[in-house]
Every structure is written in structure tokens, then in C-alpha cells.
Enzyme design. Structure first.
Site, PDB file in Angstrom:
ATOM      1  N   ASN A   1     -33.884  44.537  -8.832  1.00  0.00           N
ATOM      2  CA  ASN A   1     -33.398  43.589  -7.832  1.00  0.00           C
ATOM      3  C   ASN A   1     -32.289  42.698  -8.376  1.00  0.00           C
ATOM      4  OD1 ASN A   1     -35.085  44.415  -5.723  1.00  0.00           O
ATOM      5  ND2 ASN A   1     -36.751  43.093  -6.388  1.00  0.00           N
TER       6      ASN A   1
ATOM      7  N   ASN B   1     -25.420  50.081  -1.914  1.00  0.00           N
ATOM      8  CA  ASN B   1     -25.931  50.192  -3.282  1.00  0.00           C
ATOM      9  C   ASN B   1     -25.152  51.190  -4.133  1.00  0.00           C
ATOM     10  OD1 ASN B   1     -27.839  48.453  -2.277  1.00  0.00           O
ATOM     11  ND2 ASN B   1     -29.570  49.859  -2.443  1.00  0.00           N
TER      12      ASN B   1
ATOM     13  N   ASN C   1     -40.524  40.493  -3.028  1.00  0.00           N
ATOM     14  CA  ASN C   1     -39.521  40.642  -4.073  1.00  0.00           C
ATOM     15  C   ASN C   1     -39.478  39.380  -4.924  1.00  0.00           C
ATOM     16  OD1 ASN C   1     -38.549  43.240  -3.566  1.00  0.00           O
ATOM     17  ND2 ASN C   1     -37.066  42.522  -2.056  1.00  0.00           N
TER      18      ASN C   1
ATOM     19  N   LYS D   1     -39.446  45.648 -11.744  1.00  0.00           N
ATOM     20  CA  LYS D   1     -38.896  45.586 -10.388  1.00  0.00           C
ATOM     21  C   LYS D   1     -37.846  44.475 -10.296  1.00  0.00           C
ATOM     22  CE  LYS D   1     -38.658  46.479  -5.923  1.00  0.00           C
ATOM     23  NZ  LYS D   1     -39.806  46.169  -5.031  1.00  0.00           N
TER      24      LYS D   1
ATOM     25  N   GLU E   1     -33.309  35.380  -1.519  1.00  0.00           N
ATOM     26  CA  GLU E   1     -34.335  35.212  -2.552  1.00  0.00           C
ATOM     27  C   GLU E   1     -33.709  35.090  -3.941  1.00  0.00           C
ATOM     28  OE1 GLU E   1     -38.257  37.504  -1.085  1.00  0.00           O
ATOM     29  OE2 GLU E   1     -36.488  38.786  -1.080  1.00  0.00           O
TER      30      GLU E   1
ATOM     31  N   GLY F   1     -44.682  44.122   5.941  1.00  0.00           N
ATOM     32  CA  GLY F   1     -45.991  43.737   6.461  1.00  0.00           C
ATOM     33  C   GLY F   1     -46.508  44.702   7.502  1.00  0.00           C
TER      34      GLY F   1
ATOM     35  N   GLY G   1     -43.163  41.251   8.900  1.00  0.00           N
ATOM     36  CA  GLY G   1     -41.838  41.848   8.864  1.00  0.00           C
ATOM     37  C   GLY G   1     -41.964  43.345   8.639  1.00  0.00           C
ATOM     38  N   ALA G   2     -40.920  43.959   8.123  1.00  0.00           N
ATOM     39  CA  ALA G   2     -40.925  45.413   7.942  1.00  0.00           C
ATOM     40  C   ALA G   2     -42.033  45.856   6.991  1.00  0.00           C
ATOM     41  CB  ALA G   2     -39.564  45.871   7.434  1.00  0.00           C
TER      42      ALA G   2
END
Length: 327
Positions: A210, A224, A126, A206, A288, A26, A23-24
């Protein structure tokens, strides 16, 4: 411009590092490792039926952040891509897992019997939780954990653009340690990265960011920056209060004021951004939440505690995710 010329697919190729989850993030890590001259490749779950001796090659495009003092042209490069039946999996010394947290166990299970017993695993996602479930399945392999604040946007299947710089942290969790050569290679390749002695507190820090930002932006369908408004002050404070208490029972002491400052700093720096959970809910994809606010609830339960605000948020996200997308 085209990256270093790749050898023919029929020539033997030793790949020290493989990334599962292109993905992004990776693809960003793949570009950084490739640019540093490390032998990196991808594992493609979708080509599991390919012949065991076959090696495909994947062309990728990386777009750097705009800069006045650096070349910002797109970079094309090629890396080997292995199917789940490739004999080259035995050569891999380090497997970096960049899949979503809820995908970790299902994604790595078909590989565990095919990887070398000495292959080290690095989780980079995450949330928290998969490291605990994966540990009993490692059969003596080493496991490290990581977290990154680098910003990256996926523009097409095999093209990403870096949108922000940030700290990347790695640390040992269990089993044999990652060998020093690979450790040094990671730190040299990834800008603003560090190896820390205690990675779990870093992951909790972290997690706090999140847990405060992701679900609230998803529930309120906002970028955000909206969370800086006074109406969100109390619920952010409650999320952090519960997290700090639960972490303390897990023998992780966190500075409550530092966490709050960090959350609001991220809100400020990423004001125009939409969180990954916001995007997942908007596109009707799994979230997630179980590995973020749900992990806080799980660890609270393990210690006979409750985390009612985080539990309410988990339930709200699950209900929102279960609704049909608007047309």
C-alpha cells in the site's frame, strides 16, 4: 436468485457476527459468511434513532467473478441490520470492523458500552495504527487483526462485484482469543484464508504494498501498472528501505527482496486498476495516508529515526487532498 428466506423482523433472531462498515469489502465478507450459513448481520450507524427492540432487514446483491465453470448469476440475499440502540447488539460474539482506518475509533466508540464484554473485535482495513489506539479502550475484550487481498467493486449502495481473488489472513493481537468455533467458521467461509500466529508481520507486508502503490498512483493520477516504469524504481526502493528499517526497530524482521517482488507482482496483476487512494483523491475524499505512509513515519519517530521519503509523500498527498477538485 433469492438467498435463504429470512424470518420476520418481529421474530427473535440471534446474530453471532456483525459487520460495521458495509462498503465493498464489508459486503463481500457479509456475503461469504452468509453463504456459509453463519448468522451474520450489519450494524447501521445511520439508523441510530431506531427503537431499541427493532430489527430491520437489508437486501443485498452479490455478483461473482466471471467464470467458465461456475454459476456467475447475481445472488440476492437478506441479512438483519441493527441500529446503534438495538438490544440485539448484546448478542454479538464477533464484531468485524470494515470501515476506513481513520474511521475506526469514531465508529466503534458508541458501541463499546453496548456490546457484550465477551464480544471479540476484528479489524479489517488498510494501513496500521488503529489497533494501538483501540487497545486501551477494549475493557478486557479480545482483539484480532486481519488483511485481505480480495478484489471487490461497489456497483451501487447495496450491490458489489468480486473482481479478484486473493489471500486473507487473520491473527490474534491482544486480550482473550477468538473462540475456535468462530475462528473455524471464518476460515471455512472465506476462500483462501488462514489464521496466522504472528499477524503483525503480515500487516507490515501488506503495508509495504500500500505504501508503494497507493500514494504514487494518487500523486501521478495513474493506474497501478504505470508504476512498473523505470522512473518510479528509485522512489519505490526508498519507500521500502525506510519501511524495512522502521519495522526492524519494531521487532519485525522483513525480507527486503521479498517485499519488492511482492510490490511489483501486485503492480503487474492489478495493472489496469486504480488504487483506493487514487480514487479517494480523485473524488475529494479523506485518504488513509496517515495510516499507511504516515504510520511508517510515526513508528520511525517513536524510535528516534527519520523516514524522509515517506514523510514527503504524506505531505504531498495532504496537499493534493486539500486542493479543490477539478471541474
Amino acid at each position: 436468485m433469492l438467498g435463504q428466506g429470512a424470518p420476520s423482523a418481529v421474530e427473535p433472531q440471534t446474530t453471532d457476527i456483525a459487520i460495521l462498515g458495509a462498503g465493498a469489502v464489508g459486503q463481500l465478507i457479509c456475503h461469504q459468511l452468509h453463504s456459509a450459513g453463519l448468522a451474520v448481520g450489519l450494524i447501521a450507524r445511520e439508523i441510530s434513532a431506531s427503537p431499541s427492540e427493532a430489527t430491520d432487514w437489508q437486501d443485498l446483491v452479490f455478483c461473482p467473478m466471471p467464470s467458465n465453470d461456475a454459476n456467475t448469476d447475481s445472488v440476492s440475499y437478506r441479512v438483519p441490520q441493527f441500529g446503534l440502540n438495538s438490544t440485539s447488539l448484546q448478542q454479538i460474539k464477533l464484531l468485524i470492523m470494515c470501515v476506513k482506518a481513520y474511521q475506526v475509533l469514531d465508529a466503534i466508540s458508541p458501541l463499546l458500552e453496548k456490546l457484550s464484554p465477551q464480544c471479540h473485535i476484528l479489524l479489517l482495513h488498510n494501513g496500521m495504527g488503529p489497533h494501538l489506539a483501540l487497545t486501551p479502550k477494549l475493557n478486557g475484550r479480545g482483539l484480532s487483526l486481519g488483511t485481505t487481498s480480495q478484489g471487490v467493486l461497489r456497483q451501487s449502495r447495496w450491490q458489489v462485484r468480486q473482481t479478484g481473488q486473493g489471500l486473507t489472513q487473520f491473527g490474534h493481537f491482544t486480550g482473550p482469543a477468538l473462540n475456535q468455533t468462530l475462528q473455524d467458521g471464518l476460515l471455512k467461509a472465506i476462500p483462501n484464508s488462514e489464521w496466522v500466529e504472528a499477524i503483525i508481520p503480515c500487516l507490515w507486508q501488506k503495508l509495504a504494498v500500500n505504501a508503494a502503490i497507493n500514494p504514487l498512483t494518487a500523486l501521478h493520477q495513474c493506474p497501478n501498472g504505470t508504476l512498473a516504469q523505470a522512473q518510479f524504481t528509485q522512489i519505490i526502493a526508498s519507500i521500502l528501505d525506510e519501511l524495512v528499517e522502521v519495522a526492524a526497530h519494531d521487532s519485525v524482521e522483513l525480507n527486503r527482496q521479498f517485499l519488492e517482488e511482492r510490490v511489483y507482482r501486485v503492480i503487474e496483476l492489478t495493472a489496469a486498476n486504480f488504487s483506493s487512494m487514487h480514487q479517494d483523491v480523485a473524488h475529494h475524499r479523506p485518504t488513509e495516508i496517515e495510516q499507511i505512509n504516515g504510520y511508517i513515519c510515526d513508528r520511525a519517530s517513536a524510535h528516534g529515526l527519520s523516514a524522509p521519503i515517506n514523510a514527503q509523500i504524506c505531505q504531498a498527498i495532504k496537499q493534493l487532498s486539500a486542493t479543490k477538485p477539478k471541474i
